[in-house]
Design a protein around this motif. Structure first.
Motif, PDB file in Angstrom:
ATOM      1  N   CYS A  29      -7.510 -12.882   0.452  1.00  0.00           N
ATOM      2  CA  CYS A  29      -6.285 -12.232   0.935  1.00  0.00           C
ATOM      3  C   CYS A  29      -5.962 -12.660   2.359  1.00  0.00           C
ATOM      4  O   CYS A  29      -4.794 -12.869   2.707  1.00  0.00           O
ATOM      5  CB  CYS A  29      -6.440 -10.715   0.864  1.00  0.00           C
ATOM      6  N   VAL A  73      -1.538  -5.864   3.732  1.00  0.00           N
ATOM      7  CA  VAL A  73      -2.284  -6.394   2.584  1.00  0.00           C
ATOM      8  C   VAL A  73      -3.744  -6.630   2.957  1.00  0.00           C
ATOM      9  O   VAL A  73      -4.666  -6.272   2.212  1.00  0.00           O
ATOM     10  CB  VAL A  73      -1.631  -7.692   2.077  1.00  0.00           C
ATOM     11  N   ALA A  77      -7.171  -4.810   1.534  1.00  0.00           N
ATOM     12  CA  ALA A  77      -8.278  -5.582   0.975  1.00  0.00           C
ATOM     13  C   ALA A  77      -9.586  -5.297   1.700  1.00  0.00           C
ATOM     14  O   ALA A  77     -10.673  -5.504   1.140  1.00  0.00           O
ATOM     15  CB  ALA A  77      -7.958  -7.075   1.041  1.00  0.00           C
TER      16      ALA A  77
END
Length: 200
Positions: A29, A73, A77
């Motif tokens: 990610c 994001v 993660a």
């Protein structure tokens, strides 16, 4: 390294392994987020703040919004790396946190069976509750499994359909030691009323 740690001889807690799967996801990610952020700056970083008409240029804020999005994001993660699964037990209660959400405190009187299974998707500990305990959680029963608590169970069911007959699942690979030894250590704290099997 042992499979569990003891606290005053009254509680067992499985030792957690290094979160390789979560770290791989976080790394992937982060790399993808960096590429997206770089692309956003390359495409829109030189946009003027205002248009020739004097109006605000909406494209000028694309890099900032891109950074905010990729940061969110990456933060999401990172949660599985920081908040890891848990399995612990006393002679009274089984504590299970299958993923990153809440830790369930399940009295042994509500546990009907536990089993270890080896599937194409990995090894899992499956927990089946008594019929009443498996009912949908309500305000008075906060520690009954809900939708998010069953995330790992759904993954186990896809690889091992009989897992659909259980109420919770934990990935055994998230903990140190051999799978069979982990189930055996947990069984030492379960009452005789709990059916304990292993297909590892």
């Amino acid at each position: 390294m042992g499979t569990s740690k003891m606290v005053a001889g009254e509680r067992i807690e499985w030792r957690r392994a290094f979160p390789r799967r979560a770290v791989r996801m976080l790394t992937g990610c982060t790399v993808a987020a960096a590429l997206v952020a770089a692309l956003g700056w390359a495409m829109f970083g030189t946009e003027p703040a205002t248009l020739n008409t004097g109006a605000a240029n909406p494209l000028a804020v694309v890099p900032q919004w891109t950074l905010a999005l990729v940061a969110a994001v990456v933060a999401a993660a990172a949660v599985p790396v920081l908040r890891r699964p848990l399995v612990a037990a006393s002679h009274v209660t089984l504590h299970v946190r299958p993923g990153v959400f809440r830790t369930l405190a399940l009295p042994w009187t509500t546990v009907a069976a536990i089993t270890g299974v080896d599937t194409p998707a990995g090894e899992f500990l499956l927990v089946r509750l008594t019929p009443h305990a498996a009912d949908r959680p309500g305000p008075q029963d906060p520690d009954r499994p809900g939708f998010w608590d069953r995330t790992v169970l759904r993954a186990a069911t896809r690889a091992y359909p009989p897992a659909a007959g259980y109420d919770l699942a934990v990935r055994l690979g998230d903990f140190t030691g051999t799978p069979a030894a982990k189930v055996t250590a947990l069984a030492a704290y379960a009452p005789e009323s709990v059916e304990i099997t292993s297909r590892l």
